[in-house]
Design a protein around this motif. Structure first.
Motif, PDB file in Angstrom:
ATOM      1  N   LYS A 319      30.337  20.326  48.209  1.00  0.00           N
ATOM      2  CA  LYS A 319      30.618  19.164  47.360  1.00  0.00           C
ATOM      3  C   LYS A 319      31.942  19.313  46.624  1.00  0.00           C
ATOM      4  CE  LYS A 319      25.777  17.878  46.776  1.00  0.00           C
ATOM      5  NZ  LYS A 319      24.625  17.761  45.856  1.00  0.00           N
ATOM      6  N   VAL A 320      32.224  20.542  46.160  1.00  0.00           N
ATOM      7  CA  VAL A 320      33.486  20.768  45.452  1.00  0.00           C
ATOM      8  C   VAL A 320      34.662  20.646  46.414  1.00  0.00           C
ATOM      9  CG1 VAL A 320      34.760  22.330  43.922  1.00  0.00           C
ATOM     10  CG2 VAL A 320      32.279  22.332  43.893  1.00  0.00           C
ATOM     11  N   ILE A 321      34.476  21.123  47.647  1.00  0.00           N
ATOM     12  CA  ILE A 321      35.542  21.016  48.656  1.00  0.00           C
ATOM     13  C   ILE A 321      35.875  19.547  48.922  1.00  0.00           C
ATOM     14  CG2 ILE A 321      36.125  21.424  51.090  1.00  0.00           C
ATOM     15  CD1 ILE A 321      34.402  23.998  50.876  1.00  0.00           C
ATOM     16  N   GLN A 322      34.835  18.733  49.078  1.00  0.00           N
ATOM     17  CA  GLN A 322      35.053  17.304  49.311  1.00  0.00           C
ATOM     18  C   GLN A 322      35.802  16.672  48.136  1.00  0.00           C
ATOM     19  OE1 GLN A 322      34.440  17.450  52.592  1.00  0.00           O
ATOM     20  NE2 GLN A 322      33.571  15.400  52.475  1.00  0.00           N
ATOM     21  N   LEU A 323      35.444  17.071  46.923  1.00  0.00           N
ATOM     22  CA  LEU A 323      36.094  16.549  45.721  1.00  0.00           C
ATOM     23  C   LEU A 323      37.559  16.974  45.676  1.00  0.00           C
ATOM     24  CD1 LEU A 323      35.540  15.006  43.042  1.00  0.00           C
ATOM     25  CD2 LEU A 323      35.074  17.223  41.997  1.00  0.00           C
ATOM     26  N   VAL A 324      37.805  18.227  46.000  1.00  0.00           N
ATOM     27  CA  VAL A 324      39.181  18.749  46.008  1.00  0.00           C
ATOM     28  C   VAL A 324      40.030  18.008  47.035  1.00  0.00           C
ATOM     29  CG1 VAL A 324      40.576  20.757  46.683  1.00  0.00           C
ATOM     30  CG2 VAL A 324      38.673  21.030  45.088  1.00  0.00           C
ATOM     31  N   LYS A 325      39.456  17.733  48.193  1.00  0.00           N
ATOM     32  CA  LYS A 325      40.207  17.014  49.231  1.00  0.00           C
ATOM     33  C   LYS A 325      40.580  15.602  48.777  1.00  0.00           C
ATOM     34  CE  LYS A 325      38.670  19.524  53.326  1.00  0.00           C
ATOM     35  NZ  LYS A 325      37.956  19.468  54.627  1.00  0.00           N
ATOM     36  N   PHE A 327      40.975  14.662  45.665  1.00  0.00           N
ATOM     37  CA  PHE A 327      41.990  14.853  44.624  1.00  0.00           C
ATOM     38  C   PHE A 327      43.361  15.113  45.264  1.00  0.00           C
ATOM     39  CE2 PHE A 327      44.188  18.140  41.975  1.00  0.00           C
ATOM     40  CZ  PHE A 327      44.617  17.289  40.968  1.00  0.00           C
ATOM     41  N   ILE A 328      43.393  15.969  46.276  1.00  0.00           N
ATOM     42  CA  ILE A 328      44.656  16.298  46.952  1.00  0.00           C
ATOM     43  C   ILE A 328      45.243  15.069  47.643  1.00  0.00           C
ATOM     44  CG2 ILE A 328      45.638  17.589  48.902  1.00  0.00           C
ATOM     45  CD1 ILE A 328      43.890  19.955  48.060  1.00  0.00           C
ATOM     46  N   GLN A 329      44.376  14.262  48.251  1.00  0.00           N
ATOM     47  CA  GLN A 329      44.858  13.032  48.900  1.00  0.00           C
ATOM     48  C   GLN A 329      45.506  12.092  47.892  1.00  0.00           C
ATOM     49  OE1 GLN A 329      41.398  11.512  50.922  1.00  0.00           O
ATOM     50  NE2 GLN A 329      41.461  13.084  52.511  1.00  0.00           N
ATOM     51  N   LYS A 330      44.926  12.023  46.693  1.00  0.00           N
ATOM     52  CA  LYS A 330      45.501  11.197  45.631  1.00  0.00           C
ATOM     53  C   LYS A 330      46.856  11.749  45.203  1.00  0.00           C
ATOM     54  CE  LYS A 330      45.391   7.993  42.382  1.00  0.00           C
ATOM     55  NZ  LYS A 330      45.562   6.564  42.711  1.00  0.00           N
ATOM     56  N   VAL A 350      39.146  24.950  44.510  1.00  0.00           N
ATOM     57  CA  VAL A 350      37.683  25.028  44.568  1.00  0.00           C
ATOM     58  C   VAL A 350      37.182  26.105  43.613  1.00  0.00           C
ATOM     59  CG1 VAL A 350      35.712  25.667  46.020  1.00  0.00           C
ATOM     60  CG2 VAL A 350      37.447  24.093  46.890  1.00  0.00           C
ATOM     61  N   LYS A 351      37.813  27.272  43.648  1.00  0.00           N
ATOM     62  CA  LYS A 351      37.384  28.367  42.777  1.00  0.00           C
ATOM     63  C   LYS A 351      37.609  28.025  41.310  1.00  0.00           C
ATOM     64  CE  LYS A 351      38.099  32.670  43.778  1.00  0.00           C
ATOM     65  NZ  LYS A 351      36.709  33.120  43.808  1.00  0.00           N
ATOM     66  N   HIS A 352      38.659  27.253  41.035  1.00  0.00           N
ATOM     67  CA  HIS A 352      38.928  26.867  39.646  1.00  0.00           C
ATOM     68  C   HIS A 352      37.987  25.757  39.184  1.00  0.00           C
ATOM     69  CE1 HIS A 352      41.035  25.695  36.011  1.00  0.00           C
ATOM     70  NE2 HIS A 352      40.943  24.449  36.436  1.00  0.00           N
ATOM     71  N   LEU A 353      37.803  24.735  40.011  1.00  0.00           N
ATOM     72  CA  LEU A 353      37.042  23.557  39.582  1.00  0.00           C
ATOM     73  C   LEU A 353      35.539  23.819  39.496  1.00  0.00           C
ATOM     74  CD1 LEU A 353      38.802  20.534  41.312  1.00  0.00           C
ATOM     75  CD2 LEU A 353      38.452  20.875  38.859  1.00  0.00           C
ATOM     76  N   ILE A 392      38.439  12.821  40.020  1.00  0.00           N
ATOM     77  CA  ILE A 392      37.413  13.800  39.634  1.00  0.00           C
ATOM     78  C   ILE A 392      36.541  13.233  38.516  1.00  0.00           C
ATOM     79  CG2 ILE A 392      37.018  16.131  38.741  1.00  0.00           C
ATOM     80  CD1 ILE A 392      39.793  16.878  39.907  1.00  0.00           C
ATOM     81  N   GLU A 393      37.172  12.566  37.552  1.00  0.00           N
ATOM     82  CA  GLU A 393      36.423  11.994  36.433  1.00  0.00           C
ATOM     83  C   GLU A 393      35.388  10.985  36.916  1.00  0.00           C
ATOM     84  OE1 GLU A 393      39.481  12.233  32.655  1.00  0.00           O
ATOM     85  OE2 GLU A 393      39.598  10.473  33.957  1.00  0.00           O
TER      86      GLU A 393
END
Length: 699
Positions: A319-325, A327-330, A350-353, A392-393
């Motif tokens: 789930k975090v990976i999907q969120l990071v992706k 965010f990166i696309q944005k 991912v490790k940070h978030l 993310i928010e």
């Protein structure tokens, strides 16, 4: 004896060369006119004693009567004069905040005037300036006529304010020598007290620091990870502050849902066992609510970015990976820079978030000591990341503070700085940074951008002995954000956010020292055996996956419990294994399912000790099972099962994560969904072969 404020008054009169009013003096020193008038007699007596005089004229002010010789003499004597400490306006602000945060009862103005040696008028002015600071933590400043001043707010909010005050008052490296483990050097609390403002250390239980440090070391050993240096220091402060807040323990509220989750957590049980082990442990008296509070902060702390801890699981972090992706696309849309294929960036985020999102959802404070520097030096990047973070928010239903925006900016900034750059690598350099993954990578990128002849070998901890344990034969230079001791390798100390002065220092060090290549060939030859051992271990795991792969079709089950029983029975060799697998699958599913909604597939995985060791299984159902997700109900007709041992070493996790990555992000899912067993086995062998080849060239 003159006070430091009297010395300021005399200095202003000496330098004015003409009449100066009491109002002008008070404005420069930032105290009331009454305070100046109160001390004017002592000022005059000192000037007269040393040969001068004061002329006071109504409407004009005060002027020094003295010739140039006497003026020169007064100036020299003033410099030599030892003075009593007088608090500056900034000092008074710190002390007032600390005083108000310590007590629930009103503090009388008279008490504060005696403490700070100023008038009630000055105290009133200082308190007016305090309100905005307290308001940002939802704490109200209340004036009670005849009784004094007090603050009103939630206990969690007050603790956030205390931690923020500590970070505002002194740099975290001021504590590092006292907190880090030093051989043959016990924690010197007495010296620590002498170096920290009295009002600040009154907020902490300093004698408990060595106990908190001992627990964190034990926790790291038990959990198999290490905290980032700045997270480690923040936890020490948190433990020390919590013990000091004894009078307020009954005011801490944690909701029943959170309590229930924490009480079953392994970290909570480790903490609970530790506090009860010794009667000398000062934390033994902590009530359960406070242990839960500390566990929340432990679970939300950042881990260190070093080799073994730099891996993520494509399953557990899905789930975090999907969120990071997303965010990166944005970020790509906003900046025009392609980032999606940058695995290092994805891993770092991912490790940070993972812990950061937990902290924000638990309403725990996030403190970034570099936030103002990052906003100042990278204003456009900061604003861009603030915009992109809304993704993310919205997904996580949280509000991201500026401190967290700054952390995200360091991650993205590090990659942008490094984008499309070729590095000529000559000097082998280690970077020692205490501010976490993003800040260290930003520092690395800035160094590499400015020095094409530097190769950053690795980033190490400044708290542990990582720096001192380095091999001189392979390292030419250490670039550190704090001074290091007992280090024979040349070291340059720089700011966490690198400045022009730091670049000059590094350039000078490179001119002074030459790269050392004498021992590197021997080192590489010695490393060959280790590489072959690692490859043999990977090979054994991959063979296990291939040998234990199985495919079942036309499986008929009605519920998830039925499915788990079917899988557990088919993979087990006895009743004990069936029970262990069933329990492990159920516990894992209670934490949340990993569903590929568009494909109608589920990744079902767990850790259990069975004869097969590591195994992969594909199941196609006759009729789909309906799974409930946040977005609605999803029919699932294909199950991918992965099982690893309870003690899951990093190499097993990497192999299973590589398979998961190809399922989630590659084309393997389509073959599993539609292909025959021969096609699935061929694709599995192909992807594992490619992975093994990458290990051969990459290790």
């Amino acid at each position: 004896m003159l006070t430091s404020r009297m010395k300021e008054v005399i200095s202003i009169i000496l330098e004015s060369g003409n009449y100066v009013t009491v109002q002008q003096i008070s404005d420069q020193i930032n105290v009331s006119t009454r305070t100046i008038l109160r001390e004017l007699n002592d000022v005059q007596n000192w000037i007269v004693k040393h040969g001068g005089a004061l002329d006071k004229k109504k409407g004009k002010g005060i002027s020094l009567i003295a010739d140039e010789t006497v003026k020169s003499k007064l100036g020299k004597l003033l410099q030599e004069e030892v003075s009593e400490i007088i608090y500056t306006p900034m000092d008074r602000q710190v002390i007032l905040r600390a005083q108000l945060l310590q007590y629930n009862e009103p503090t009388k103005l008279y008490t504060l005037t005696q403490l700070l040696d100023v008038t009630e008028s000055t105290i009133g002015s200082d308190i007016a300036q305090l309100e905005p600071w307290f308001n940002q933590y939802n704490i109200e400043l209340i004036r009670k006529p005849g009784l004094g001043i007090l603050i009103d707010g939630d206990e969690k909010a007050k603790r956030k304010a205390i931690v923020a005050l500590i970070y505002e008052h002194f740099h975290v490296i001021d504590l590092i020598d006292f907190i880090k483990e030093k051989e043959h050097q016990p924690l010197d609390v007495r010296t620590l007290k002498e170096n920290i403002n009295q009002s600040i250390y009154e907020l902490l239980h300093l004698d408990s620091i060595k106990y908190a440090r001992a627990f964190l070391m034990r926790l790291e050993e038990n959990m198999g990870y290490q905290f980032a240096d700045n997270a480690y220091i923040a936890l020490i402060i948190r433990f020390s502050m919590t013990l000091k807040r004894k009078d307020f323990w009954n005011q801490l509220y944690i909701d029943s849902k959170t309590r229930g989750q924490i009480e079953t957590d392994k970290i909570f049980h480790l903490l609970q066992n530790w506090v009860s082990e010794s009667e000398n442990n000062p934390f033994r008296i902590l009530p359960k609510e406070e242990l839960i509070y500390l566990t929340m902060h432990l679970k939300g702390s950042k881990l260190r970015q070093t080799g073994e801890y730099n891996k993520i699981s494509m399953i557990e972090d899905f789930k975090v990976i999907q969120l990071v992706k997303e965010f990166i696309q944005k970020v790509e849309t906003e900046t025009g820079i392609y980032l999606s294929d940058n695995d290092k960036l994805i891993v770092g985020l991912v490790k940070h978030l993972r812990p950061s999102i937990y902290r924000m959802k638990m309403d725990l404070d996030i403190i970034n000591p570099l936030v103002e520097e990052i906003k100042s030096m990278y204003p456009k990047l900061f604003q861009t990341i603030a915009t992109c973070a809304k993704v993310i928010e919205e997904k996580e239903h949280i509000q991201i503070p500026e401190d967290e925006i700054a952390y995200l900016a360091t991650h993205i900034g590090a990659v942008i700085e490094k984008n499309h750059r070729e590095i000529v690598k000559k000097y082998q350099v280690v970077v020692a940074c205490m501010y976490g993954i993003g800040a260290s990578q930003l520092l690395v990128s800035e160094i590499e951008r400015n020095f094409s002849n530097i190769h950053i070998v690795r980033v190490v901890s400044v708290i542990d002995q990582d720096v001192e344990a380095m091999d001189e034969g392979t390292i030419d230079l250490v670039i550190s954000t704090v001074p290091t001791e007992s280090l024979t390798i040349p070291c340059v100390v720089v700011n966490p956010v690198i400045k022009e002065e730091d670049i000059k220092k590094i350039r000078e060090a490179l001119r002074r020292y030459k790269p050392n290549t004498t021992h590197r060939q021997v080192k590489n030859k010695m490393a060959l055996k280790e590489k072959l051992i690692a490859l043999e271990q990977y090979s054994h795991i991959i063979m296990k996956v291939i040998d234990n792969f199985s495919y079942d079709k036309h499986v008929s089950v009605k519920t998830m419990i039925d499915l788990i029983h079917y899988i557990s029975t088919s993979l087990s060799s006895n009743q004990e294994e069936i029970a262990a697998l069933s329990k492990a699958f159920i516990e894992r599913e209670e934490k949340g399912s990993t569903i590929l909604m568009k494909k109608g597939m589920q990744l079902l995985h767990c850790r259990a000790d069975i004869d097969k060791g590591v195994c992969l299984k594909v199941i196609r159902l006759t009729d789909p099972i309906i799974m409930e997700q946040a977005s609605g109900f999803v029919p699932v007709d294909t199950i991918i099962v992965m099982v690893g041992p309870v003690v899951l070493n990093q190499k097993i996790l990497e192999v299973l994560s590589e398979i998961s990555r190809n399922i989630i992000a590659g084309g393997f899912a389509d073959i599993i969904k539609e292909g025959q067993i021969e096609e699935i086995e061929f694709e599995l062998n192909t992807l594992l072969d490619k992975y093994y080849q990458s290990l051969v060239t990459g290790i």
